[in-house]
Each structure stands twice: as structure tokens, then as C-alpha cells.
Design a protein around this motif. Structure first.
Motif, PDB file in Angstrom:
ATOM      1  N   ASP A 238       0.901  -1.384   0.156  1.00 17.99           N
ATOM      2  CA  ASP A 238       0.154   0.002   0.051  1.00 17.99           C
ATOM      3  C   ASP A 238       0.754   1.375  -0.010  1.00 17.99           C
ATOM      4  OD1 ASP A 238      -2.391  -1.282   0.188  1.00 17.99           O
ATOM      5  OD2 ASP A 238      -2.408  -1.319   2.174  1.00 17.99           O
ATOM      6  N   GLU A 240       4.086   1.497  -1.181  1.00 18.23           N
ATOM      7  CA  GLU A 240       4.559   1.463  -2.579  1.00 18.23           C
ATOM      8  C   GLU A 240       3.718   2.081  -3.471  1.00 18.23           C
ATOM      9  OE1 GLU A 240       6.516  -1.908  -3.594  1.00 18.23           O
ATOM     10  OE2 GLU A 240       8.093  -1.841  -1.888  1.00 18.23           O
ATOM     11  N   VAL A 241       2.500   1.658  -3.287  1.00 19.98           N
ATOM     12  CA  VAL A 241       1.427   2.007  -4.453  1.00 19.98           C
ATOM     13  C   VAL A 241       1.203   3.567  -4.106  1.00 19.98           C
ATOM     14  CG1 VAL A 241      -1.072   1.763  -4.995  1.00 19.98           C
ATOM     15  CG2 VAL A 241       0.436  -0.252  -4.707  1.00 19.98           C
ATOM     16  N   ALA A 242       1.043   4.003  -2.967  1.00 20.62           N
ATOM     17  CA  ALA A 242       0.983   5.325  -2.837  1.00 20.62           C
ATOM     18  C   ALA A 242       1.736   6.266  -3.141  1.00 20.62           C
ATOM     19  CB  ALA A 242       0.603   5.568  -1.156  1.00 20.62           C
ATOM     20  N   LEU A 244       4.036   5.455  -6.003  1.00 26.40           N
ATOM     21  CA  LEU A 244       4.010   5.397  -7.138  1.00 26.40           C
ATOM     22  C   LEU A 244       2.602   6.328  -7.638  1.00 26.40           C
ATOM     23  CD1 LEU A 244       4.711   4.332 -10.016  1.00 26.40           C
ATOM     24  CD2 LEU A 244       3.014   2.266  -9.483  1.00 26.40           C
ATOM     25  N   SER A 245       1.513   6.295  -6.939  1.00 29.35           N
ATOM     26  CA  SER A 245       0.454   7.228  -7.232  1.00 29.35           C
ATOM     27  C   SER A 245       0.890   8.771  -7.009  1.00 29.35           C
ATOM     28  CB  SER A 245      -0.867   6.966  -6.232  1.00 29.35           C
ATOM     29  OG  SER A 245      -1.147   5.735  -6.356  1.00 29.35           O
ATOM     30  N   GLY A 246       1.658   9.017  -6.012  1.00 25.88           N
ATOM     31  CA  GLY A 246       2.096  10.219  -6.062  1.00 25.88           C
ATOM     32  C   GLY A 246       3.121  10.785  -7.227  1.00 25.88           C
ATOM     33  N   SER A 247       4.092   9.765  -7.465  1.00 25.29           N
ATOM     34  CA  SER A 247       4.804   9.989  -8.856  1.00 25.29           C
ATOM     35  C   SER A 247       4.140  10.135  -9.907  1.00 25.29           C
ATOM     36  CB  SER A 247       5.878   8.710  -8.845  1.00 25.29           C
ATOM     37  OG  SER A 247       6.687   8.537  -7.803  1.00 25.29           O
ATOM     38  N   LEU A 248       3.104   9.433 -10.348  1.00 23.98           N
ATOM     39  CA  LEU A 248       2.339   9.562 -11.472  1.00 23.98           C
ATOM     40  C   LEU A 248       1.518  10.852 -11.493  1.00 23.98           C
ATOM     41  CD1 LEU A 248       0.945   5.883 -11.771  1.00 23.98           C
ATOM     42  CD2 LEU A 248       2.571   6.902 -13.153  1.00 23.98           C
ATOM     43  N   ALA A 249       0.873  11.253 -10.245  1.00 26.18           N
ATOM     44  CA  ALA A 249       0.487  12.687 -10.054  1.00 26.18           C
ATOM     45  C   ALA A 249       1.393  13.738 -10.496  1.00 26.18           C
ATOM     46  CB  ALA A 249      -0.218  12.766  -8.572  1.00 26.18           C
TER      47      ALA A 249
END
Length: 325
Positions: A238, A240-242, A244-249
Motif C-alpha cells: 500500500d 509503495e502504491v501510494a 507510485l501514485s504520487g509520482s504519477l500525479a
């Protein structure tokens, strides 16, 4: 003369005895001839069975007066007006009320005054009522008498149902039930050994289940530990996904910013492109036509040079020879 004298003596003795008995009754009864009383009015909404003139008036069981008159209200036949005389030394408060009660099994009625507190004001006459009126309430006995018809109807229904339950058919069914119970009890007694064996087998099964539960305990602990590990891994995923989601954002924000810049550049270049489309494109077409003509001439000259360079450089030499001759 002696007979007449004896009559006078007997009569005098009887009078003295009557007066003495009356005096003793007054003395033992605590009747005060000089007692002052106050009148009060009580209005009952129901029947006043057992109540008559001279019936006692009590306050919490203590005699404080008597009933002086009973009559029906001429303005409302549902109201019974009862006048009482109460000892003037007894304070009647505004929060007191009167209840009609019956004495023992004789059914003789009397008025019981209840309620009253020390801080309450005394009941006084008003302008429209020269005689103070004590409020009346229904007693528990009168409520029982009022509900007696309903209770009687219910008792009739209950008795009818009991009679129906105790009918001959139900009696036969009950006898059959008792016979069946006797048969079952006999069968159980005959098979007591089998029942004991079944109970022993059940006890053994329970013991096996207890042992199995004891073995399952460590497995459950291991499963709990495994679940805890899986839960920790899930928490890491969770996180790491968070991230990655921040990087994608952030990348999305950068792409949006770049797109905005490109849109601005296109907006700035749009007037030049429009001018090129209107005028520069025509000029470019003319330039290409002239360039094509130039390239054709250059190609023709190059072919000529390639075919006869001397002729290209010195011109037509045949005419010069003829001139020398």
C-alpha cells in the motif's frame, strides 16, 4: 301506698342507671358535647352504596367527623352531594381528597380523607361556594366494582375454555398420552444398557473433539502469524502504491504543464502560419517553378559540357578553320 312507693323507687333507679350508662358511653366514646364543627361538601360521581347519614368521616383512619346529609344534585343526576361535619380543630388542606370506602365485610360505608401536606394552604370557602368542597376520587374498591362485570365476563370465557379442555375427547387423548409415556419409559428402561453405551460413545467423541481442538490451537497461532505477515506485506505494498501514485500525479502535472506551454507556443506561431498559408505558400510555389526551370537549364548545360567540353569553352571551331584557309 307501699306499692306506689316501690314503683317510684324502681323508676328513679332506672332513670339514674340510664343517665349513668349514657354518661359512661359519652365518656368512653370520647364524645365532646361542646365540639365545634365545620361544614364541607363532597361530590361523588358514582354510587355511594353503604353510606348514610351519620356515617363516620375519617382522616387516615382517625375519626374527624360525620355525614350530615346525602342528596342528588338537582342540576346533574350523575352527581351525589354529601355534606359532612368535620371537627373545627382538624385542618383540611387544599391537597386533600375524599374516598368512599367500605368497612370490613359488613359493607357499611364511610368517607376517608387522604392526602395533605404541612406546607399546603387550608381549604377555604369561595364566593360562588360558601361551603368548601373537598375533591372526590374513586377508591380501589369502587374500581373493582366497576370492573367486576368485565372480570365476570372473562371468568365465564375462561370457565368455558376449561370445560372445553376437559371434554371427553381431550380426556381420552390425555389417557392415550399417559399410556404412550408409560410405554416410552418402559422402552427406555429396557434399553438402558444401549443408552449408556451411546452416552459413553458420545463422551469419547467429546474427548476426541477436545484433543482435536488442542491440536488446532497451534495451527491457529501459526495462521495468525502468517496473517500478520501478509498484513505487513499488504501495508508495504500500500505504501509503495501510494508513492507510485504520487509520482504519477507529479508526472501528470508536468505533462499538463508541458501541454500548456505547447499550446502557448502554437498560439504564438498561429499568426505566422496563417501568413505563410496566405502569401508565403504562393511565393514558395513560384520559387519552386523557377528553381525547376533553373535546374533544367543547368542540366542541359552540364550535358552539353559532358558531350563536347571544347565546344562549350571555345565555341564553333569549324568556322575558324575556314577563315584561316
Amino acid at each position: 301506698m307501699e306499692t306506689r312507693a316501690s314503683y317510684v323507687t324502681v323508676g328513679a333507679f332506672a332513670i339514674v342507671l340510664f343517665v349513668g350508662g349514657l354518661f359512661l358511653a359519652i365518656w368512653f366514646g370520647g364524645v365532646r358535647l361542646d365540639q365545634e364543627t365545620r361544614p364541607f361538601l363532597i361530590e361523588f360521581q358514582g354510587a355511594v352504596d353503604g353510606l348514610s347519614t351519620g356515617s363516620p368521616v375519617r382522616y387516615r383512619g382517625v375519626p374527624v367527623g360525620t355525614v350530615s346529609d346525602i342528596r342528588i344534585d338537582p342540576e346533574n343526576v350523575e352527581v351525589i352531594r354529601v355534606d359532612i361535619e368535620v371537627d373545627a380543630e382538624v385542618p383540611i388542606k387544599k391537597d386533600m381528597y375524599a374516598v368512599l370506602q367500605a368497612q370490613g365485610l359488613t359493607g357499611i360505608g364511610f368517607i376517608q380523607i387522604e392526602g395533605g401536606t404541612a406546607d399546603a394552604e387550608e381549604l377555604e370557602p369561595t364566593g360562588d361556594r360558601p361551603v368548601p368542597r373537598i375533591p372526590a376520587r374513586s377508591s380501589a374498591l369502587s374500581k373493582v366494582f366497576e370492573t367486576a362485570p368485565q372480570i365476570a365476563d372473562r371468568l365465564v370465557v375462561v370457565i368455558a375454555r376449561i370445560e372445553e379442555f376437559l371434554s371427553e375427547e381431550n380426556e381420552q387423548n390425555f389417557r392415550m398420552l399417559l399410556a404412550n409415556l408409560a410405554t416410552v419409559s418402559t422402552t427406555v428402561a429396557d434399553r438402558s444398557d444401549e443408552i449408556e453405551a451411546v452416552i459413553s460413545g458420545a463422551a469419547a467423541s467429546v474427548e476426541d473433539l477436545r484433543q482435536a481442538a488442542a491440536e488446532v490451537g497451534p495451527l491457529m497461532q501459526e495462521a495468525s502469524a502468517t496473517l500478520a505477515t501478509v498484513r505487513g506485506t499488504a501495508v508495504g505494498l500500500d505504501n509503495e502504491v501510494a508513492a507510485l501514485s504520487g509520482s504519477l500525479a507529479k508526472a501528470g502535472d508536468r505533462i499538463a504543464s508541458t501541454a500548456g506551454e505547447l499550446e502557448g507556443m502554437l498560439a504564438d506561431a498561429r499568426p505566422g502560419m496563417k501568413d505563410f498559408t496566405n502569401t508565403g505558400l504562393y511565393e514558395l510555389t513560384q520559387f519552386l517553378v523557377e528553381a525547376r526551370f533553373l535546374v533544367s537549364n543547368i542540366d542541359r548545360v552540364l550535358r552539353q559540357i559532358d558531350r563536347d567540353p571544347s565546344q562549350f569553352l571555345f565555341g564553333d571551331r569549324d568556322g575558324q578553320v575556314e577563315a584561316e584557309q
